[in-house]
Design a protein around this motif. Structure first.
Motif, PDB file in Angstrom:
ATOM      1  N   TRP A  51     -12.389  25.426  10.295  1.00 34.78           N
ATOM      2  CA  TRP A  51     -12.685  24.396   9.293  1.00 34.78           C
ATOM      3  C   TRP A  51     -11.581  23.353   9.222  1.00 34.78           C
ATOM      4  O   TRP A  51     -11.837  22.168   9.011  1.00 34.78           O
ATOM      5  CB  TRP A  51     -12.927  25.035   7.914  1.00 34.78           C
ATOM      6  CG  TRP A  51     -11.702  25.635   7.288  1.00 34.78           C
ATOM      7  CD1 TRP A  51     -11.285  26.926   7.401  1.00 34.78           C
ATOM      8  CD2 TRP A  51     -10.752  24.965   6.463  1.00 34.78           C
ATOM      9  NE1 TRP A  51     -10.114  27.098   6.705  1.00 34.78           N
ATOM     10  CE2 TRP A  51      -9.762  25.918   6.113  1.00 34.78           C
ATOM     11  CE3 TRP A  51     -10.616  23.662   5.987  1.00 34.78           C
ATOM     12  CZ2 TRP A  51      -8.666  25.610   5.306  1.00 34.78           C
ATOM     13  CZ3 TRP A  51      -9.527  23.342   5.184  1.00 34.78           C
ATOM     14  CH2 TRP A  51      -8.561  24.317   4.854  1.00 34.78           C
ATOM     15  N   MET A  52     -10.320  23.789   9.439  1.00 37.82           N
ATOM     16  CA  MET A  52      -9.193  22.868   9.304  1.00 37.82           C
ATOM     17  C   MET A  52      -9.201  21.812  10.408  1.00 37.82           C
ATOM     18  O   MET A  52      -9.111  20.609  10.139  1.00 37.82           O
ATOM     19  CB  MET A  52      -7.886  23.662   9.341  1.00 37.82           C
ATOM     20  CG  MET A  52      -6.672  22.855   8.952  1.00 37.82           C
ATOM     21  SD  MET A  52      -5.181  23.860   8.929  1.00 37.82           S
ATOM     22  CE  MET A  52      -5.235  24.526   7.287  1.00 37.82           C
TER      23      MET A  52
ATOM     24  N   LEU B 104     -12.281  19.469  10.009  1.00 41.92           N
ATOM     25  CA  LEU B 104     -12.154  18.542   8.879  1.00 41.92           C
ATOM     26  C   LEU B 104     -11.168  17.425   9.206  1.00 41.92           C
ATOM     27  O   LEU B 104     -11.417  16.246   8.933  1.00 41.92           O
ATOM     28  CB  LEU B 104     -11.687  19.316   7.646  1.00 41.92           C
ATOM     29  CG  LEU B 104     -11.584  18.563   6.323  1.00 41.92           C
ATOM     30  CD1 LEU B 104     -12.899  17.900   5.970  1.00 41.92           C
ATOM     31  CD2 LEU B 104     -11.145  19.491   5.203  1.00 41.92           C
TER      32      LEU B 104
ATOM     33  N   PHE C  50      -4.338  19.423   2.128  1.00 39.27           N
ATOM     34  CA  PHE C  50      -5.173  18.720   1.151  1.00 39.27           C
ATOM     35  C   PHE C  50      -4.605  17.329   0.864  1.00 39.27           C
ATOM     36  O   PHE C  50      -5.317  16.316   0.885  1.00 39.27           O
ATOM     37  CB  PHE C  50      -5.233  19.591  -0.127  1.00 39.27           C
ATOM     38  CG  PHE C  50      -6.099  19.043  -1.224  1.00 39.27           C
ATOM     39  CD1 PHE C  50      -7.163  18.192  -0.959  1.00 39.27           C
ATOM     40  CD2 PHE C  50      -5.855  19.403  -2.545  1.00 39.27           C
ATOM     41  CE1 PHE C  50      -7.963  17.706  -1.980  1.00 39.27           C
ATOM     42  CE2 PHE C  50      -6.651  18.924  -3.573  1.00 39.27           C
ATOM     43  CZ  PHE C  50      -7.704  18.065  -3.282  1.00 39.27           C
TER      44      PHE C  50
ATOM     45  N   ILE D  10     -12.244  23.041   0.030  1.00 43.24           N
ATOM     46  CA  ILE D  10     -11.131  23.791   0.632  1.00 43.24           C
ATOM     47  C   ILE D  10     -10.810  25.035  -0.201  1.00 43.24           C
ATOM     48  O   ILE D  10     -10.631  26.124   0.327  1.00 43.24           O
ATOM     49  CB  ILE D  10      -9.879  22.895   0.760  1.00 43.24           C
ATOM     50  CG1 ILE D  10     -10.134  21.766   1.755  1.00 43.24           C
ATOM     51  CG2 ILE D  10      -8.678  23.709   1.207  1.00 43.24           C
ATOM     52  CD1 ILE D  10      -9.007  20.774   1.868  1.00 43.24           C
TER      53      ILE D  10
ATOM     54  N   SER E  18      -4.682  16.091  -5.305  1.00 43.27           N
ATOM     55  CA  SER E  18      -3.690  16.783  -4.474  1.00 43.27           C
ATOM     56  C   SER E  18      -2.296  16.669  -5.075  1.00 43.27           C
ATOM     57  O   SER E  18      -1.549  17.648  -5.132  1.00 43.27           O
ATOM     58  CB  SER E  18      -3.705  16.205  -3.065  1.00 43.27           C
ATOM     59  OG  SER E  18      -3.527  14.811  -3.099  1.00 43.27           O
TER      60      SER E  18
ATOM     61  N   LEU F 174     -12.964  17.424  -1.550  1.00 43.47           N
ATOM     62  CA  LEU F 174     -12.150  18.368  -0.777  1.00 43.47           C
ATOM     63  C   LEU F 174     -11.685  19.526  -1.639  1.00 43.47           C
ATOM     64  O   LEU F 174     -11.588  20.662  -1.154  1.00 43.47           O
ATOM     65  CB  LEU F 174     -10.949  17.644  -0.164  1.00 43.47           C
ATOM     66  CG  LEU F 174     -11.254  16.692   0.996  1.00 43.47           C
ATOM     67  CD1 LEU F 174     -10.034  15.875   1.343  1.00 43.47           C
ATOM     68  CD2 LEU F 174     -11.723  17.462   2.214  1.00 43.47           C
ATOM     69  N   SER F 175     -11.354  19.262  -2.907  1.00 44.98           N
ATOM     70  CA  SER F 175     -10.863  20.364  -3.745  1.00 44.98           C
ATOM     71  C   SER F 175     -11.960  21.405  -3.959  1.00 44.98           C
ATOM     72  O   SER F 175     -11.675  22.590  -4.102  1.00 44.98           O
ATOM     73  CB  SER F 175     -10.337  19.833  -5.076  1.00 44.98           C
ATOM     74  OG  SER F 175     -11.384  19.349  -5.865  1.00 44.98           O
TER      75      SER F 175
ATOM     76  N   GLU G  45      -2.054  24.990   2.576  1.00 49.15           N
ATOM     77  CA  GLU G  45      -3.358  24.399   2.213  1.00 49.15           C
ATOM     78  C   GLU G  45      -3.173  23.166   1.335  1.00 49.15           C
ATOM     79  O   GLU G  45      -3.893  22.177   1.469  1.00 49.15           O
ATOM     80  CB  GLU G  45      -4.245  25.421   1.477  1.00 49.15           C
ATOM     81  CG  GLU G  45      -4.856  26.481   2.367  1.00 49.15           C
ATOM     82  CD  GLU G  45      -3.934  27.677   2.512  1.00 49.15           C
ATOM     83  OE1 GLU G  45      -2.867  27.685   1.858  1.00 49.15           O
ATOM     84  OE2 GLU G  45      -4.270  28.588   3.297  1.00 49.15           O
TER      85      GLU G  45
ATOM     86  N   ILE H 224     -17.280  26.444   7.223  1.00 52.31           N
ATOM     87  CA  ILE H 224     -16.733  26.907   5.933  1.00 52.31           C
ATOM     88  C   ILE H 224     -17.704  27.863   5.252  1.00 52.31           C
ATOM     89  O   ILE H 224     -17.322  28.919   4.741  1.00 52.31           O
ATOM     90  CB  ILE H 224     -16.436  25.696   5.000  1.00 52.31           C
ATOM     91  CG1 ILE H 224     -15.068  25.106   5.326  1.00 52.31           C
ATOM     92  CG2 ILE H 224     -16.467  26.090   3.533  1.00 52.31           C
ATOM     93  CD1 ILE H 224     -14.570  24.084   4.345  1.00 52.31           C
TER      94      ILE H 224
END
Length: 580
Positions: free
Chosen positions: A59-60, A63, A301, A446, A365, A442-443, A297, A31
C-alpha cells in the motif's frame, strides 16, 4: 511547433494521470485485503550468475506512486503554458519524465542495486534540470546540487559493497533478524547519512535553495514528491533496522536544527522561490525528526500531504513570477489579490495548509506529529525547538502573504496582471482540491484504528498558541521596515548569520574549496613557476637564448665587427710575441 508542443504535453499528461488513477485503485484494493506483492524477474542467468530485478508493491509504494504520478502529470500540463515560448520543450518534458521514472524505480525497489539506479538517476537528472537555463548562476547551483548528492550516491555504493556479506542485496529480508549485526549497524549509519544528503539536512542543506535556479515547474516536482522525499522514503523503508540505533538520535537533533534554521532563514529572505524552498527544508526537518522518534507512518503521512500543497505553492509562485516580468523579489509585489484573485486563492489555501490551519490537509499530519511530540518522553530542547519552528512557519507564511497579497502594490505597471491563463489554473485547481481533501482522506485510509492522544489542556492548545504568536509577529514585521527592526533587535553580524542559513552555503562551497585552491595556487607560484622553473627548463632556455643572441651579432656579417675582431686578434698575438 506550438501545436506539436501542446500535443506532447497533453499526451504525457493523460498517460501519467491514467497510471496515477490505476495506482490509486490498486492501493485501495491492497489496503482492503492487506496484500503485499513481491515480484522477482530474472533478467539474465549465465552459469551461476543471476541478475534479478525485484519489485515490492504494497500500500505504501502504490500510494506514493499515485501521488508522484498525479503531481508530475499536473506539472507537465502546467508546463504547457508556463514553458510555451521554450523551443526545446520536448527535451524539458523528457527530462521531467526521466526524473519521475527514477523516483518510481526508487519507490518500488526492495533491492539496493535498483535503489542505486533510481537514486543516482534523481541526482543526475536534477543536475540537468537545474542547469536548464544556461548561465553562470545555474551552473554553480547545479554543481552544488550534483556534488552534494554525490556524497549520498557514494554512501549507497558503500552499502551495496557491505551487503555483499549477506549474499543478496534484497535488504528487506535482513532488517528483522540481522538488527544487532555489526555490519548491519554500519549499513544503517550509511543509509542515514545518504538520506541526510538527499533530504538536505544539516550540514548538507545549502543545495536546496540553490536548486531554485531551475524552471519553476521543476521545483514544484522536486520539492513536493520526488528528489527531497527520496531520503525520507528510504529511511521509512529501513526503519525496522534503524529504530534502536544511537545514530538515529543524532539524526533527531540534526533534523530539528534544520527545521529551526530554515524557519529563521525564511524570515530574512526576499526571494519568493527561496522562501518556499526554505519552507520545504523546514518540513523535511519535521518529517525526519518524527521518523527518528520511531513513527514512520506519521512521517509518510506528512510527506504525502506536504507534497500536494507544496506543489501548488510553487505553481502559484510560478504564475506570479510570470506575470511580474520574471521578478522574484517579494518587495516588488503587494496587493496582487485584487488583480489575480484565483491564483491568490490557491496561494492562500496552500499557505494556510502549510501552517496547519484546521481541516486543511497539512493540519491532519502536522497536528498529529506535534501531539505525538508532546506525548513522547523527550528533553526540553527538542520540545521547544519543535514548537518554535512551528511558530516560525506561521511567521514567514503571514509575512509572505502580507508582502504579496495585502500590502500596497510596488511595481510601475499592473498591465501584466491577468488571471485568465486557464491551463495553469486548471492544473492548480486539481492540486487545490487535493490540498483540501487529501489530509482527511489519507488519515482514514492509512490509520485503520481510531486513536486518542490524551494531553493536558495547555499542551493540547500549544500548537494554536505558537501559531497565533508567529502570525502576529509576521504581521507586525511585514508592516515595519525590516532593517530598522534588525538594528533594534539584533546586531548586523548576527542577522547576517541568521539570514545566510548559518553560513552553510559559504561553508559548503568556499569552506570546502578555498584552502585547497589557495594552497594549489601557492604551489604553482612558488614551485612550478618559482625556483624549480629557474633552475630547470626556463633557466636553461634563458641562458641559451642570451648566448644565441650574442653569437648572432657575429653571424650578421657586420664588416666593422669583423675588422675590429681581426685587429684585436693581431694585437693579442703581438702582445704574446713581445712577452715571449
Amino acid at each position: 511547433m506550438y501545436k506539436k508542443n501542446n500535443s506532447v504535453c497533453l499526451y504525457f499528461f493523460f498517460i501519467l494521470f491514467t497510471f496515477s488513477m490505476m495506482s490509486f485503485l490498486f492501493m485501495v484494493y491492497f489496503i482492503m485485503n492487506n496484500l503485499i506483492l513481491f515480484l522477482e524477474w530474472e533478467i539474465i542467468s549465465f552459469n551461476s550468475m543471476n541478475i534479478i530485478m525485484s519489485i515490492l508493491l504494497d500500500w505504501m509504494s502504490l500510494l506514493f506512486m499515485m501521488f508522484v504520478l498525479l503531481i508530475s502529470s499536473v506539472v507537465i500540463y502546467y508546463s504547457k503554458s508556463y514553458m510555451e515560448s521554450e523551443l526545446n520543450l520536448l527535451r524539458f518534458i523528457l527530462l521531467v519524465l526521466l526524473f519521475v521514472i527514477s523516483m518510481l524505480l526508487l519507490i518500488i525497489s526492495p533491492n539496493m542495486i535498483s535503489i542505486l539506479l533510481g537514486w543516482d538517476g534523481l541526482g543526475l537528472v536534477s543536475y540537468c534540470l537545474v542547469i536548464y537555463y544556461q548561465n553562470l548562476k545555474s551552473y554553480n547551483a547545479g554543481m552544488l546540487t550534483a556534488l552534494s548528492n554525490r556524497i549520498g550516491d557514494v554512501l549507497i555504493l558503500m552499502v551495496i559493497s557491505w551487503m555483499m556479506n549477506y549474499g543478496s542485496w534484497n535488504y528487506i529480508f535482513y532488517l528483522n533478524f540481522m538488527k544487532n549485526d555489526y555490519v548491519m549497524e554500519l549499513v544503517g549509519i550509511m543509509i542515514i547519512m545518504a538520506a541526510m544528503t538527499k533530504s538536505a539536512q544539516i550540514p548538507f542543506s545549502s543545495w536546496l535553495p540553490a536548486a531554485m535556479a531551475a524552471p519553476t515547474p521543476v521545483p514544484a516536482l522536486v520539492h513536493s514528491s520526488t528528489l527531497v522525499t527520496a531520503g525520507v522514503y528510504l529511511l521509512i523503508r529501513f526503519n525496522i533496522l534503524l529504530v534502536d540505533m544511537f545514530f538515529f538520535k543524532i539524526l533527531l537533533l540534526m533534523s530539528i536544527l534544520t527545521m529551526f534554521m530554515a524557519g529563521i532563514s525564511a524570515n530574512y529572505e526576499f526571494d519568493l522561490k527561496k522562501i518556499i524552498a526554505l519552507s520545504t527544508l523546514s518540513q523535511l526537518g519535521l518529517m525526519m525528526s518524527i521518523l527518528s522518534m520511531g513513527f514512520p507512518e506519521l512521517a509518510f503521512f506528512h510527506l504525502l500531504t506536504h507534497a500536494m500543497f507544496k506543489a501548488l505553492l510553487f505553481m502559484c509562485a510560478g504564475v506570479v513570477i510570470h506575470m511580474m516580468n520574471d521578478i522574484q523579489d517579494i518587495r516588488y509585489m503587494g496587493g496582487i489579490s485584487f488583480y489575480i484573485p484565483l491564483t491568490s486563492l490557491c496561494l492562500n489555501i496552500s499557505n494556510l495548509s502549510l501552517c496547519g490551519i484546521p481541516f486543511l490537509s497539512g493540519f491532519y499530519s502536522k497536528d498529529l506529529i506535534l501531539e505525538m511530540v508532546s506525548f513522547s518522553n523527550l528533553n526540553m530542547l527538542v520540545f521547544f525547538l519543535y514548537y518554535i519552528s512551528t511558530g516560525l512557519t506561521m511567521f514567514y507564511t503571514i509575512r509572505l502573504m502580507m508582502y504579496m497579497l495585502i500590502n500596497d502594490y510596488n511595481l510601475l505597471s499592473i498591465y501584466n496582471l491577468y488571471d485568465e491563463d486557464y491551463i495553469m489554473l486548471k492544473s492548480m485547481y486539481t492540486l487545490l482540491f487535493m490540498s483540501i481533501v487529501s489530509g482527511s482522506m489519507l488519515s482514514w485510509m492509512i490509520f485503520s484504528y481510531p486513536f486518542m492522544i490524551y494531553l493536558p489542556w495547555n499542551l493540547k492548545m500549544m500548537v494554536i498558541y505558537v501559531s497565533l504568536l508567529g502570525g502576529i509577529l509576521g504581521y507586525l514585521i511585514s508592516n515595519m521596515k525590516i532593517n530598522t527592526l534588525n538594528k533594534f533587535l539584533l546586531t548586523y553580524n548576527l542577522s547576517m548569520f541568521l539570514s545566510l542559513m548559518w553560513f552553510m552555503p559559504n561553508l559548503s562551497t568556499y569552506g570546502v574549496t578555498y584552502y585547497f585552491l589557495n594552497f594549489g595556487q601557492n604551489l604553482l607560484k612558488n614551485i612550478d613557476l618559482g625556483w624549480s622553473e629557474m633552475y630547470s627548463g626556463q633557466g636553461m632556455i634563458n641562458i641559451l637564448k642570451n648566448y644565441s643572441i650574442y653569437y648572432n651579432m657575429f653571424q650578421l656579417n657586420y664588416f666593422k665587427i669583423y675588422l675590429f675582431s681581426f685587429i684585436l686578434w693581431l694585437m693579442i698575438i703581438l702582445f704574446i710575441l713581445m712577452i715571449l
